[in-house]
Design a protein around this motif. Structure first.
Motif, PDB file in Angstrom:
ATOM      1  N   SER A  70      18.796 -30.632 101.479  1.00 59.32           N
ATOM      2  CA  SER A  70      20.004 -29.912 101.072  1.00 59.32           C
ATOM      3  C   SER A  70      20.603 -30.601  99.861  1.00 59.32           C
ATOM      4  O   SER A  70      20.191 -31.714  99.489  1.00 59.32           O
ATOM      5  CB  SER A  70      21.009 -29.881 102.230  1.00 59.32           C
ATOM      6  OG  SER A  70      21.354 -31.191 102.639  1.00 59.32           O
ATOM      7  N   PRO A  71      21.578 -29.979  99.197  1.00 60.17           N
ATOM      8  CA  PRO A  71      22.171 -30.568  97.997  1.00 60.17           C
ATOM      9  C   PRO A  71      22.680 -31.985  98.243  1.00 60.17           C
ATOM     10  O   PRO A  71      23.301 -32.277  99.264  1.00 60.17           O
ATOM     11  CB  PRO A  71      23.323 -29.606  97.671  1.00 60.17           C
ATOM     12  CG  PRO A  71      22.849 -28.286  98.198  1.00 60.17           C
ATOM     13  CD  PRO A  71      22.101 -28.615  99.458  1.00 60.17           C
ATOM     14  N   GLY A  72      22.379 -32.857  97.276  1.00 58.55           N
ATOM     15  CA  GLY A  72      22.812 -34.249  97.371  1.00 58.55           C
ATOM     16  C   GLY A  72      21.810 -35.184  97.982  1.00 58.55           C
ATOM     17  O   GLY A  72      21.938 -36.410  97.851  1.00 58.55           O
ATOM     18  N   HIS A  73      20.798 -34.643  98.669  1.00 53.74           N
ATOM     19  CA  HIS A  73      19.753 -35.511  99.205  1.00 53.74           C
ATOM     20  C   HIS A  73      18.955 -36.120  98.051  1.00 53.74           C
ATOM     21  O   HIS A  73      18.738 -35.472  97.024  1.00 53.74           O
ATOM     22  CB  HIS A  73      18.805 -34.721 100.116  1.00 53.74           C
ATOM     23  CG  HIS A  73      19.322 -34.591 101.514  1.00 53.74           C
ATOM     24  ND1 HIS A  73      18.926 -33.577 102.367  1.00 53.74           N
ATOM     25  CD2 HIS A  73      20.201 -35.346 102.224  1.00 53.74           C
ATOM     26  CE1 HIS A  73      19.532 -33.715 103.531  1.00 53.74           C
ATOM     27  NE2 HIS A  73      20.317 -34.780 103.464  1.00 53.74           N
ATOM     28  N   ARG A  74      18.504 -37.335  98.263  1.00 47.11           N
ATOM     29  CA  ARG A  74      17.717 -38.019  97.233  1.00 47.11           C
ATOM     30  C   ARG A  74      16.274 -38.158  97.684  1.00 47.11           C
ATOM     31  O   ARG A  74      16.002 -38.577  98.815  1.00 47.11           O
ATOM     32  CB  ARG A  74      18.316 -39.396  96.920  1.00 47.11           C
ATOM     33  CG  ARG A  74      19.669 -39.309  96.228  1.00 47.11           C
ATOM     34  CD  ARG A  74      20.330 -40.656  96.085  1.00 47.11           C
ATOM     35  NE  ARG A  74      21.644 -40.522  95.447  1.00 47.11           N
ATOM     36  CZ  ARG A  74      22.567 -41.459  95.441  1.00 47.11           C
ATOM     37  NH1 ARG A  74      22.325 -42.634  96.030  1.00 47.11           N
ATOM     38  NH2 ARG A  74      23.730 -41.254  94.849  1.00 47.11           N
ATOM     39  N   GLY A  96      19.349 -28.500  94.538  1.00 46.59           N
ATOM     40  CA  GLY A  96      20.492 -29.397  94.416  1.00 46.59           C
ATOM     41  C   GLY A  96      20.221 -30.822  94.821  1.00 46.59           C
ATOM     42  O   GLY A  96      21.161 -31.620  94.962  1.00 46.59           O
ATOM     43  N   ALA A  97      18.948 -31.170  95.034  1.00 43.95           N
ATOM     44  CA  ALA A  97      18.607 -32.550  95.397  1.00 43.95           C
ATOM     45  C   ALA A  97      18.551 -33.422  94.141  1.00 43.95           C
ATOM     46  O   ALA A  97      18.539 -32.927  93.006  1.00 43.95           O
ATOM     47  CB  ALA A  97      17.277 -32.591  96.133  1.00 43.95           C
ATOM     48  N   GLU A  98      18.489 -34.729  94.353  1.00 43.47           N
ATOM     49  CA  GLU A  98      18.441 -35.691  93.255  1.00 43.47           C
ATOM     50  C   GLU A  98      17.113 -36.426  93.282  1.00 43.47           C
ATOM     51  O   GLU A  98      16.656 -36.833  94.357  1.00 43.47           O
ATOM     52  CB  GLU A  98      19.598 -36.691  93.367  1.00 43.47           C
ATOM     53  CG  GLU A  98      20.970 -36.033  93.394  1.00 43.47           C
ATOM     54  CD  GLU A  98      22.075 -36.997  93.802  1.00 43.47           C
ATOM     55  OE1 GLU A  98      21.822 -38.229  93.793  1.00 43.47           O
ATOM     56  OE2 GLU A  98      23.185 -36.527  94.131  1.00 43.47           O
ATOM     57  N   VAL A 177      24.586 -25.537  91.651  1.00 41.19           N
ATOM     58  CA  VAL A 177      24.409 -26.831  90.976  1.00 41.19           C
ATOM     59  C   VAL A 177      25.247 -26.831  89.703  1.00 41.19           C
ATOM     60  O   VAL A 177      25.094 -25.958  88.849  1.00 41.19           O
ATOM     61  CB  VAL A 177      22.929 -27.097  90.643  1.00 41.19           C
ATOM     62  CG1 VAL A 177      22.781 -28.409  89.865  1.00 41.19           C
ATOM     63  CG2 VAL A 177      22.089 -27.129  91.913  1.00 41.19           C
ATOM     64  N   SER A 181      26.829 -32.480  88.215  1.00 46.60           N
ATOM     65  CA  SER A 181      26.201 -32.993  89.430  1.00 46.60           C
ATOM     66  C   SER A 181      25.133 -34.011  89.053  1.00 46.60           C
ATOM     67  O   SER A 181      24.491 -33.904  88.004  1.00 46.60           O
ATOM     68  CB  SER A 181      25.558 -31.854  90.225  1.00 46.60           C
ATOM     69  OG  SER A 181      26.502 -30.874  90.580  1.00 46.60           O
ATOM     70  N   THR A 182      24.917 -34.986  89.915  1.00 44.22           N
ATOM     71  CA  THR A 182      23.884 -35.985  89.643  1.00 44.22           C
ATOM     72  C   THR A 182      22.507 -35.356  89.795  1.00 44.22           C
ATOM     73  O   THR A 182      22.212 -34.698  90.785  1.00 44.22           O
ATOM     74  CB  THR A 182      24.016 -37.185  90.595  1.00 44.22           C
ATOM     75  OG1 THR A 182      25.301 -37.778  90.420  1.00 44.22           O
ATOM     76  CG2 THR A 182      22.937 -38.224  90.331  1.00 44.22           C
ATOM     77  N   SER A 201      23.560 -37.294  85.161  1.00 46.10           N
ATOM     78  CA  SER A 201      23.909 -35.915  85.511  1.00 46.10           C
ATOM     79  C   SER A 201      22.957 -34.928  84.853  1.00 46.10           C
ATOM     80  O   SER A 201      22.208 -35.268  83.922  1.00 46.10           O
ATOM     81  CB  SER A 201      25.341 -35.615  85.077  1.00 46.10           C
ATOM     82  OG  SER A 201      25.426 -35.580  83.656  1.00 46.10           O
TER      83      SER A 201
END
Length: 631
Positions: A70-74, A96-98, A177, A181-182, A201
């Motif tokens: 999900s968004p923000g997971h690395r 939305g992952a990094e 996104v 966002s990173t 970003s």
């Protein structure tokens, strides 16, 4: 304090994330080939269209959603420069992952540190070796839930897993996104101490790429031809990521070559035939040495030397003309250049694929002599400048006003300032968000909105930036003389026998150097030397001749600096500095502290080996002529 900035480039404002470019390109130019990978065909390459790439990204994104991302997971990407890296990174950005790039040759300790520091929930590896490396540390990483192996069909398995996830789910995640966002946590090279994770970003990564595309893309290929780039440097480094994004965002056909061997690169250049070259200085220096070696093996070494000198003189005259300092090459020089164009230069360009018109060198400074050589043979290769904390590019050579020996002018919209102590400060949209988990280091690097780069340089009267070294690398001899090692090292590497050079001298009476030799050119040099004398005294003759050649290299380097800054002692080592012995970073930078520790005994012996004219402690004044010590 000098301050330089150019007006912002006219680039469309970023409204979403980096994955959007894949979707937009598929809508505008669905049949345009955008990626290429090795294939068992007559040409050796399989081209993939924009629409096909988009569909692969969507299928993979659906699989990632099904796997719980999900968004923000690395998610860490630990693989060489290959097709799947590009697809995987854009699929992760689409949800939305990094991404967290890790060089595949990283040690178990380095992998564990990055996975824990970045709090990764998954890691993509290339092969069984990668699985084993992660497997030895995963029990100490409770957040790590997935290990996907590319060679075991990870893309196919994830696509099958996500077959029932609707396309609208991917679209919904992609559209939320935001530019700030990173997008990536890219770790510094770790030349001293542990690497730190730089949060970059989507906007920061996109800005230098879009600025370069707006101002320079029309020069990246002959008129009427789609620009093409051979990607081979690690995507685990910000330089490689920037090249990938320039290609994907600009519709540039990008081929992936995972092998960094000389044979693989030579084959890729001549079969894929890129229109634009990029690399680090060691790549362009190695190409030059290969040209020289091939010419000497064909009995045309003297011809090549004359042609190379003419190329440099012609390019220097052209530079004076475009900078308004001269009339350009004279008639005699133009005639000589035209002659060598027919007999030498076009053959050199053919070895690069025959279609390359320009190129960029980064990572460290490319010597002025090397820049002039490539420009003179018809492939405009010049330095740019950037670092991890700036998401890549900071400067570029202005079209029609290129100046060899500098890294050019700040990219439009980016400001560059040189502090009173010589440190380069940068401000602009690409500056990073900070070091993850280290607010103190972030505050130290970001001073009132300005990024303290740690690099030393100067701005000339026209605003061109020249890099003279790293602030932490400055050597201070026991006599109190401050010496920047980089210019000496660059000039040493110009000699065809020299592969690497590390200048040392902290708290020593004079400057010294550790030198490694180019194995291919050394073998060629020995073969040529063997033909020129008797076998009986061959070993002694080789030893003496090699001493003379390295002495010439040192003398040439010393000619560019003052006596107090010149190299007085040096040692030639049998083994190179490389990643396997921990003396090079994955981005091919020297780990100076590690080199000094690793070769402490040799360094001590080097300074003690010189015969003393008198008893008692040695003073700086005693060191007059360079003294060579061969291991």
């Amino acid at each position: 304090m000098r301050d330089v900035a150019l007006a912002p480039a006219v680039t469309p404002p970023l409204t979403g994330g980096l994955a959007d470019s894949v979707f937009h390109r598929a809508e505008r130019d669905p049949t345009l080939p955008v990626l290429a990978r090795r294939a068992d065909t007559a040409t050796g390459w399989e081209e993939v269209t924009a629409l096909e790439v988009r569909d692969e990204v969507v299928d993979l994104a659906k699989g990632l959603i099904a796997a719980g991302l999900s968004p923000g997971h690395r998610v860490a990407l630990m693989a060489r420069t290959r097709y799947e890296w590009t697809v995987f990174s854009h699929a992760l950005w689409a949800v939305g992952a990094e991404i967290v790039p890790i060089h595949p040759s990283s040690s178990r300790e380095q992998v564990e540190w990055i996975l824990r520091d970045a709090d990764c929930v998954a890691v993509v590896v290339e092969d069984e070796q990668g699985v084993m490396t992660v497997g030895t540390v995963c029990t100490r990483l409770p957040r790590l839930r997935h290990v996907w192996q590319l060679d075991a069909g990870a893309l196919r398995e994830l696509a099958e897993r996500g077959a029932r996830v609707p396309y609208t789910t991917v679209e919904s995640l992609r559209r939320i996104v935001l530019p700030d966002s990173t997008a990536a946590i890219v770790y510094t090279s770790g030349t001293s101490g542990r690497p730190m994770g730089c949060a970059l970003s989507h906007r920061g990564l996109a800005y230098p790429c879009d600025t370069v595309l707006a101002g320079w893309i029309h020069t990246a290929a002959p008129p009427g031809r789609q620009p093409s780039v051979l990607a081979f440097l690690p995507f685990s480094h910000v330089y490689g990521i920037m090249i990938m994004l320039v290609c994907v965002r600009g519709g540039v056909l990008m081929a992936h070559e995972p092998e960094m061997t000389e044979a693989a690169l030579a084959s890729a250049l001549t079969t894929f035939r890129p229109t634009y070259l990029y690399g680090v200085p060691s790549v362009f220096e190695k190409l030059y040495k290969n040209f020289l070696r091939a010419a000497e093996q064909a009995g045309r070494g003297a011809l090549f030397e004359r042609a190379a000198q003419t190329a440099r003189e012609f390019a220097a005259a052209e530079e004076r003309r475009r900078l308004g300092r001269g009339a350009g090459p004279g008639l005699e020089l133009r005639l000589q250049h035209a002659l060598y164009e027919r007999t030498v230069y076009r053959r050199l360009r053919a070895a690069l694929g025959g279609r390359a018109v320009r190129g960029t060198s980064g990572g460290s400074s490319l010597s002025r002599e090397m820049c002039l050589f490539y420009e003179g043979i018809g492939v405009f290769v010049h330095d740019g400048y950037g670092l991890t904390e700036s998401a890549g590019g900071i400067t570029m050579q202005p079209l029609g006003r290129e100046k060899s020996g500098t890294v050019g002018l700040p990219l439009p919209g980016t400001e560059v300032r040189v502090a009173d102590d010589g440190e380069i400060l940068v401000r602009g949209p690409s500056v990073f968000q900070g070091y993850i988990g280290d607010e103190a280091a972030t505050r130290a690097a970001l001073r009132g909105g300005w990024l303290a780069t740690g690099d030393i340089g100067r701005l000339d009267a026209e605003g061109y930036l020249t890099i003279t070294g790293r602030k932490k690398d400055i050597i201070v001899t026991s006599g109190g003389k401050s010496v920047a090692p980089a210019p000496l090292e660059e000039r040493l590497r110009i000699h065809p026998l020299v592969h690497q050079a590390v200048v040392i001298g902290d708290d020593r009476p004079c400057v010294g150097a550790l030198i490694t030799l180019d194995p291919e050119f050394l073998a060629h040099w020995r073969a040529v030397l063997a033909l020129q004398g008797d076998v009986q005294n061959r070993e002694a003759r080789e030893e003496n001749a090699l001493r003379e050649e390295i002495a010439r290299a040192v003398a040439s380097a010393n000619s560019a600096v003052s006596r107090a800054e010149s190299i007085r002692v040096y040692r030639v080592l049998h083994e190179p500095f490389d990643r396997d012995n921990g003396l090079l970073t994955p981005s091919m930078k020297l780990r100076r502290d590690a080199i000094v520790r690793h070769h402490a005994a040799e360094i001590e012996a080097m300074y003690q080996a010189r015969p003393q004219a008198r008893r008692g402690p040695r003073e700086p004044a005693d060191w007059e002529e360079p003294d060579d010590v061969f291991r």
